[in-house]
Design an enzyme around this catalytic site. Structure first.
Site, mmCIF file in Angstrom:
data_model
loop_
_atom_site.group_PDB
_atom_site.id
_atom_site.type_symbol
_atom_site.label_atom_id
_atom_site.label_comp_id
_atom_site.label_asym_id
_atom_site.label_seq_id
_atom_site.Cartn_x
_atom_site.Cartn_y
_atom_site.Cartn_z
ATOM 1 N N ILE A 87 -2.796 6.765 -7.929
ATOM 2 C CA ILE A 87 -1.659 7.600 -7.546
ATOM 3 C C ILE A 87 -0.350 6.822 -7.487
ATOM 4 C CG2 ILE A 87 -3.066 9.253 -6.287
ATOM 5 C CD1 ILE A 87 -2.400 7.825 -3.717
ATOM 6 N N GLY A 88 -0.374 5.530 -7.734
ATOM 7 C CA GLY A 88 0.863 4.761 -7.694
ATOM 8 C C GLY A 88 0.654 3.337 -8.148
ATOM 9 N N GLY A 124 2.925 -0.364 -8.214
ATOM 10 C CA GLY A 124 4.130 -1.046 -7.772
ATOM 11 C C GLY A 124 4.096 -2.516 -8.094
ATOM 12 N N GLU A 125 5.065 -3.228 -7.530
ATOM 13 C CA GLU A 125 5.149 -4.661 -7.765
ATOM 14 C C GLU A 125 3.984 -5.396 -7.127
ATOM 15 O OE1 GLU A 125 8.251 -8.365 -6.884
ATOM 16 O OE2 GLU A 125 8.725 -6.319 -6.235
ATOM 17 N N LYS A 164 -4.803 0.612 -1.163
ATOM 18 C CA LYS A 164 -3.859 -0.243 -1.896
ATOM 19 C C LYS A 164 -4.548 -1.559 -2.211
ATOM 20 C CE LYS A 164 0.439 -0.490 -0.589
ATOM 21 N NZ LYS A 164 1.683 -0.849 0.138
ATOM 22 N N ASP A 197 13.234 -1.880 3.864
ATOM 23 C CA ASP A 197 12.944 -1.402 2.506
ATOM 24 C C ASP A 197 12.835 0.123 2.500
ATOM 25 O OD1 ASP A 197 12.622 -1.770 -0.193
ATOM 26 O OD2 ASP A 197 10.465 -2.104 -0.098
#
Length: 532
Positions: free
Chosen positions: A194-195, A197-198, A217, A315
């Site tokens: 679903i995602g 990132g860095e 994650k 952030d």
């Protein structure tokens, strides 16, 4: 056996008898006392005594040579099953202090090494100071013994030496075995990614045990010893300290597999705010003013909780704000106040996530986040008003939801935003709400409102007051209906209480009929007892 060999055996046995006899004489004395006293040594050439029994006759064959030491004298040498072997004597000679001194030195050694050894657990830098002081006081109290007279001087020396060293010791890295089963594969069923990132990727998974949905994650690359290791540990530390709040993504657990960090978080079924903004932009739509107020209010509640915990996010942006579509009430998390006790009539709950850049307000270790949302004072390394940097990023986030064009990473437009100028929007905002957004982008961080002030702002409270009034009217109608039902039941109970007195006159009671209980057993209707 030749007589020369017998002589060598006899000399060896005499030497062994000397060692054994010295052990008997010095077994009760320590080595340090022996070094200061002169111990008279027996002659090493003395022949061991032979105990002869009168009732035992020993016949020796002239042709067969025998041992010069009989069986009884051989056992007296204590060479069989004896703990006083040359090895044990050597180990005793290496300890120059007495038994009582040894115990004290060992206690001091255990106490000192307990502070010097590498910890078996990580130390959370975001732990509140009060909790840390209480844990250190309990540790010192548990290490002290009642009969330890030297505890005071030793504790001062240990305290002075520990203050010189860095408080945060190296992090513990879990040992990973090749035969270790993967917890991720054994406990979770991966459904979709679903995602990305860095740091890594986020997967939607179902836990096999409870059947609930979670967001897992996983770091893209091994993080042991890399720069991303501290970011991953920061996120775990911050989640563990913050606990549960309705506007912060909930944390469940974290572990390492093959040097990859895995974090189990709450799954938000509405995706991220960035996805919602992109979807509306593709359809030519944007967030309405009530939706913008709701977004600003809920994220302010989450920031208020984070800031009151002594932390800053650093952030805040649409991709780090997540949406839950289900209607939920405020779960009474830590730090909740009256303004948070509300029902979201829109059915949308905004939650702050991705705590990889979180740092402490009192001792900041700043890792700059996205430059598009970075406050100017953070770029100048002015960390005196770090919570106001989150407020600045929140203002830019609301502007993006209102339909502003994508934010610049540098250039003149970037500087104009830092000067407090609002970008062009596709629709006109109310004047009061527009002034509130301008205050969020004020170049002076002290002029920006805090998260607590935003939660109580009149522009945001009007929308909340309307929701509360509608909810209160519904609750009032429900209470009126319950009151009417109770009044009717009370009236019926009163009528039932007065009707027997009116109908039952003296002598008008009907004759009691006989009832059978069991077989052919007569029993009266009355259950009165004699004498009552």
């Amino acid at each position: 056996m030749k007589w020369s060999e017998m002589a060598s055996v006899n000399a060896t046995q005499q030497h062994l008898n000397f060692s054994s006899s010295w052990e008997e004489d010095s077994s009760d004395n320590s080595f340090d006392e022996w070094t200061h006293k002169s111990v008279p040594l027996r002659s090493p050439c003395r022949t061991p005594r032979i105990q002869r029994h009168r009732n035992r006759s020993i016949t020796v064959s002239p042709s067969v040579p025998t041992s010069p030491i009989p069986y009884a004298a051989w056992k007296k040498l204590r060479l069989c099953d004896s703990p006083s072997t040359p090895k044990s004597l050597l180990s005793k000679s290496t300890m120059p202090c007495s038994s009582s001194k040894t115990c004290r030195s060992q206690r001091f050694l255990r106490l000192s090494t307990a502070f010097e050894r590498v910890p078996s657990v990580n130390i959370n830098p975001f732990t509140p100071d009060t909790v840390r002081r209480n844990s250190e006081h309990y540790k010192r109290k548990s290490q002290r013994s009642d009969d330890d007279e030297d505890y005071g001087p030793r504790s001062k020396e240990i305290q002075n030496s520990s203050e010189d060293e860095s408080f945060f010791l190296p992090s513990k890295r879990p040992a990973v075995s090749a035969r270790m089963l993967s917890r991720y594969e054994s406990e979770f069923l991966e459904l979709a990614c679903i995602g990305v990132g860095e740091f890594g990727s986020v997967y939607r998974c179902v836990k096999r045990l409870d059947g609930c949905m979670y967001a897992i994650k996983r770091s893209r690359r091994p993080i042991a010893g890399s720069a991303n290791e501290q970011l991953a540990l920061k996120e775990v530390y911050a989640h563990a300290v913050l606990g549960h709040h309705p506007h912060v993504v909930r944390y469940y657990s974290a572990w390492a597999e093959d040097d990859h960090m895995i974090i189990q978080n709450e799954y938000c079924d509405g995706g991220s705010l960035h996805d919602a903004i992109t979807e509306k932009r593709e359809q030519g739509e944007f967030f309405s003013v009530p939706e913008l107020r709701d977004l600003l209010l809920q994220v302010s509640m989450g920031l208020k909780y984070i800031h009151n915990s002594g932390l800053v996010h650093l952030d805040i942006k649409p991709s780090n704000i997540f949406i839950c579509r289900r209607s939920t009430l405020s779960a009474g998390g830590e730090g909740d106040s009256e303004e948070e006790d509300e029902s979201h009539s829109s059915g949308v709950v905004y939650k702050i996530g991705d705590l990889g850049h979180v740092t402490s307000i009192s001792s900041p270790q700043v890792e700059e986040g996205d430059s598009r949302f970075l406050a100017y004072e953070v770029l100048r390394e002015d960390y005196t008003h770090l919570p106001k940097a989150d407020i600045f990023a929140l203002g830019l986030t609301v502007l993006l939801a209102a339909g502003a064009s994508p934010l610049p990473q540098n250039g003149d437009d970037w500087h104009r935003l830092r000067q407090g100028e609002l970008p062009n929007l596709p629709h006109e905002l109310p004047a009061l709400f527009k002034d509130l957004l301008k205050s969020l982008l004020d170049p002076d961080p002290t002029a920006r409102p805090s998260a607590t002030a935003l939660c109580r702002h009149d522009v945001l409270c009007k929308e909340r007051a309307g929701k509360l009034a509608t909810q209160l009217r519904k609750e009032l109608n429900v209470e009126k209906f319950r009151t009417a039902m109770l009044e009717r039941e009370l009236k019926e109970a009163r009528l039932a209480a007065t009707s027997p007195q009116q109908s039952c006159q003296p002598g008008s009671l009907p004759k009691a009929k006989r009832k059978l209980v069991g077989r052919n057993v007569a029993r009266s209707v009355s259950f009165g007892f004699p004498g009552y």
